[in-house]
Design a protein around this motif. Structure first.
Motif: not given
Length: 229
Positions: A1-5, A116-118, A165-168, A215-218
């Motif tokens: 799930m993402r922030i917007l979701d 966000n924690d790396r 988990s998130n990626e940018q 790709r940044m992973l958080y």
């Protein structure tokens, strides 16, 4: 799930929401909402970061940049549907910011806090962190954003916590903006350090980019709640 979701599910978030991104820095969180089609007001006291954001986000007609602080945003009363705070709540005066957010939010408005924690198990993220460690300066002692702090901020009203988990995916400009968004990193006004850091970031980008992006992973934590008036 993402922030917007999360926001869509929890509060019925859509493109009609007016967002105030407080402590907006270089505009990375603002960009998420602008890309979604929202009107976004970025509130940032630091001139270097605010100007950087204005250059990056100038292509979005729904973006308004304002010089202001969390404790005194200069925004109109009861204008905002959602206040967002990315990686910045620990810099605010807890009680004064809470009172100001309650003032600018509409009656049914919400506050969304994102940290966000790396993920430093990833090779790219390890090298990124090495650059941060090399150039970070004057890291202040700041309060821990724990339940006690958040209860005080939300005035003992219930809030929700989400972890994911998130990626940018970032181009070179976005990667530099991400690194300089931290207050303890050199800004363009620190010319020599900033130039040296920028060269290392460019080298890191060239090493790891795929199709013009890295790709940044958080590990991301989101707090969502309402502040009583």
């Amino acid at each position: 799930m993402r922030i917007l979701d999360i926001l869509r599910t929890e509060i019925g978030f859509d493109r009609t929401f007016v967002v105030a991104d407080v402590g907006s820095g270089t505009g990375l969180l603002s960009e998420l909402f602008l890309t979604n089609g929202n009107h976004v007001i970025g509130v940032e006291p630091n001139d270097d970061m605010r100007i950087f954001a204005e250059k990056r986000l100038g292509k979005f007609p729904k973006f308004l940049s304002v010089k202001g602080r969390a404790e005194r945003t200069s925004l109109e009363t009861a204008r905002i549907d959602l206040v967002t705070v990315g990686q910045a709540l620990h810099w605010f005066d807890c009680e004064a910011a809470s009172k100001e957010f309650a003032r600018i939010l509409k009656l049914d408005g919400h506050v969304c806090i994102v940290y966000n924690d790396r993920n430093n198990e990833d090779p790219f993220m390890k090298e990124y962190d090495q650059i941060v460690s090399k150039y970070a300066r004057d890291r202040a002692n700041v309060p821990t954003i724990d339940h006690a702090y958040l209860s005080k901020f939300f005035k003992n009203r219930k809030y929700s916590k989400f972890s994911m988990s998130n990626e940018q995916l970032l181009d070179l400009e976005g990667l530099l903006g991400r690194m300089t968004s931290a207050s303890y990193m050199p800004s363009p006004s620190h010319e020599e350090q900033f130039t040296d850091m920028k060269e290392l970031v460019a080298r890191l980008f060239r090493t790891h980019e795929r199709m013009g992006k890295v790709r940044m992973l958080y590990d991301t934590t989101v707090f969502l709640g309402k502040i009583p008036i």
